[in-house]
Write an enzyme that holds these catalytic residues in place. Structure first.
Site, PDB file in Angstrom:
ATOM      1  N   ASP A 295       1.765  -3.230   5.209  1.00  0.00           N
ATOM      2  CA  ASP A 295       0.939  -2.376   5.404  1.00  0.00           C
ATOM      3  C   ASP A 295       0.627  -2.396   6.652  1.00  0.00           C
ATOM      4  OD1 ASP A 295      -0.768  -0.340   5.594  1.00  0.00           O
ATOM      5  OD2 ASP A 295      -2.539  -1.591   4.775  1.00  0.00           O
ATOM      6  N   LYS A 302      -2.858   0.204  12.291  1.00  0.00           N
ATOM      7  CA  LYS A 302      -3.712  -1.006  12.564  1.00  0.00           C
ATOM      8  C   LYS A 302      -3.737  -1.489  13.872  1.00  0.00           C
ATOM      9  CE  LYS A 302      -3.442  -2.700   7.566  1.00  0.00           C
ATOM     10  NZ  LYS A 302      -4.920  -2.195   7.209  1.00  0.00           N
ATOM     11  N   ASP A 315      -0.687  -7.903   1.467  1.00  0.00           N
ATOM     12  CA  ASP A 315      -1.210  -6.894   0.734  1.00  0.00           C
ATOM     13  C   ASP A 315      -0.567  -6.669  -0.474  1.00  0.00           C
ATOM     14  OD1 ASP A 315      -3.293  -5.051   1.033  1.00  0.00           O
ATOM     15  OD2 ASP A 315      -2.066  -3.434   2.148  1.00  0.00           O
ATOM     16  N   ARG A 379      -5.020   2.477  -2.739  1.00  0.00           N
ATOM     17  CA  ARG A 379      -5.547   3.078  -3.616  1.00  0.00           C
ATOM     18  C   ARG A 379      -4.696   4.416  -4.279  1.00  0.00           C
ATOM     19  NH1 ARG A 379     -10.765   4.175  -0.091  1.00  0.00           N
ATOM     20  NH2 ARG A 379     -10.292   2.402   0.309  1.00  0.00           N
TER      21      ARG A 379
END
Length: 521
Positions: A295, A302, A315, A379
């Site tokens: 990720d 990030k 992740d 999600r």
């Protein structure tokens, strides 16, 4: 195996098999390399002559000419949690005697698992091949507690012995071959418990290896291959169905495919199914794991201190828990229960084909999502995985995900957050965790917070404000679960990794196995 970036391939290292035996013998007569005695602070109390009052310690010390009491005094060993004292002392059949602190008292599986790990560490240092563990005080334990204690000791010893050295150019092979557990009973019941501990422990090691594997090795395709290997190994009870990108498109998984769109490594939607070898099926369960093999954050990349981009191979920790449980259940073969293991695996990367902030994606249940943050991608993949799980006829669903930093802020690095509208399901999972020794804490599902998740142009956004971030994420997932299905979400972003050792923990596997067995008949 396909060539990887950096030309890295894990070494094919077999974990050593440790033989377990439950014995009722005089510890003074035991012969081996290390006799490990688990002691509480109360066990270490001495009389006015500096002699042990505990009967087992008194006997051992007498045979050792008082050297055990003397050594414990000189090294200020009082039985506190984490303390250990190992010496080579003449007078017994064992080469070494060790005292291992259990604190003021010890009754939980977690405490005895830690004892097993501590003994394994001492065995490594001493290069011990044959080890025995005995508790200085076990008289008050019920038969059930004795067998559970033996199981936890065995599990801790396996987990403490076996290290993941597949990516190291040199590694030392552990010497430990056998573990005798003395004074906790004998017979078929405890032998069954020890076999169970062995199966689950090696499944945890498998889960750890998945999480430890770097993203240049463990791609979505590689994760799918590992899952397929589990199904083929236990083909009498497990089957595998790996959906391609095109098949996912036919199922209208726009939320999941939106996340996967930027990566050169194609997504793999993984579905294993367990069916018992015989008898009727009374309950259908689903275990859904987040499977982001890396990720980057996407366009909301990030960056900055604390972003932890370098650890984002973890992740997929939820998927490791799910497949670790599948590996164990394939061997245990519980009756009366059908279990679906579901992972929407992909990478969250950056490219011209990738999902942009502000894009709207459509999940397989028809709900639309405005992506206001591409780094809230887990999600989005879970949304379609949960819809798929409901479509398999699951009556109860547990999902596991390294979902939010907010949950780590709330509960710290060792405790997973539990979110569910079902009190009954929460009770089941929390009771399973008490047996496994893993730490969970139920969090609120505050419906009023959903206001912050509403979009002006779609059904919802994928992130709310910073406040209550873990709750908002759970409320988002709830939109993709059929109201008739009992559902529980586990946010394991904290305990997926051991921060001190910088390695995976295998968190969730033992609790999932316990939960499935509780639903078995």
């Amino acid at each position: 195996m396909a060539q990887t970036l950096g030309l890295t391939q894990p070494a094919n290292i077999e974990h050593p098999k440790i033989s377990f035996a439950a014995k009722e013998i005089d510890v003074a007569e035991w012969k081996g390399d290390l006799l490990a005695v688990g002691v509480t602070e109360k066990d270490m109390i001495k009389d006015e002559n500096s002699k042990f009052q505990n009967s087992l310690l008194k006997k051992l010390d007498g045979m050792l000419g008082g050297l055990l009491a003397e050594a414990s005094f000189e090294e200020d060993f009082t039985g506190k949690t984490g303390q250990s004292l190992v010496h080579r002392l003449p007078g017994l059949g064992t080469k070494r005697v060790g005292l291992f602190g259990l604190g003021q008292s010890a009754s939980s599986p977690a405490a005895f698992r830690r004892l097993g790990e501590a003994v394994a560490a001492a065995a490594k240092t001493a290069q011990a091949g044959n080890v025995a563990i005995v508790l200085a005080s076990s008289e008050g334990l019920s038969n059930e507690l004795k067998s559970n204690t033996a199981s936890a000791l065995a599990s801790g010893t396996v987990l403490g012995t076996c290290e993941d050295s597949r990516y190291k150019s040199e590694s030392k092979k552990p010497q430990l071959k056998s573990l005798d557990i003395i004074g906790l009973g004998t017979g078929p019941e405890i032998e069954k418990k020890l076999k169970y501990a062995e199966v689950v422990s090696y499944a945890i090691l498998f889960g750890r290896e998945l999480v430890n594997s770097p993203a240049n090795v463990l791609t979505p395709a590689a994760l799918a291959a590992e899952a397929s290997k589990i199904a083929s190994t236990y083909s009498d009870v497990l089957s595998a169905n790996i959906l391609t990108e095109e098949q996912c498109r036919e199922l209208k998984m726009g939320s999941y495919l939106g996340v996967a769109a930027a990566s050169a490594n194609p997504p793999h939607f993984i579905h294993l199914c367990y069916k018992p070898p015989s008898g009727p099926i009374k309950t259908k369960l689903a275990l859904v794991g987040k499977g982001l093999t890396f990720d980057s954050g996407g366009y909301n990349i990030k960056t900055g201190p604390g972003c932890s981009i370098e650890t984002m191979k973890v992740d997929m920790g939820g998927s490791a828990a799910v497949f670790g449980a599948a590996k164990a259940l394939g061997q245990i073969k519980p009756p009366g229960v059908e279990v679906h293991f579901i992972v929407a695996s992909c990478e969250n990367m950056i490219s011209g084909t990738g999902m942009r902030p502000g894009d709207i994606v459509t999940a397989s249940n028809g709900k639309t999502i405005e992506v206001n943050n591409t780094d809230a991608e887990g999600r989005l993949t879970l949304a379609d995985a949960l819809v798929y799980a409901c479509n398999q006829g699951a009556e109860k669903i547990v999902d596991l995900a390294t979902l939010t930093g907010a949950c780590v802020v709330a509960l710290g690095p060792s405790i997973a957050g539990v979110f569910t509208p079902s009190d009954d399901l929460a009770k089941e999972v929390l009771e399973a965790s008490e047996v496994s020794g893993e730490k969970f804490w139920r969090m609120p599902l505050e419906e009023s917070y959903w206001e912050s998740m509403k979009s002006g142009v779609a059904d919802m956004v994928n992130t709310g404000g910073r406040q209550g971030g873990a709750i908002n994420a759970a409320l988002f997932l709830k939109q993709f679960v059929d109201e008739k299905v009992q559902w529980l979400h586990i946010d394991m972003a904290g305990p997926v990794l051991n921060d001190k050792k910088h390695v995976a923990t295998g968190f969730g596997i033992s609790t999932l196995v316990e939960w499935v067995l509780k639903n078995s008949c």
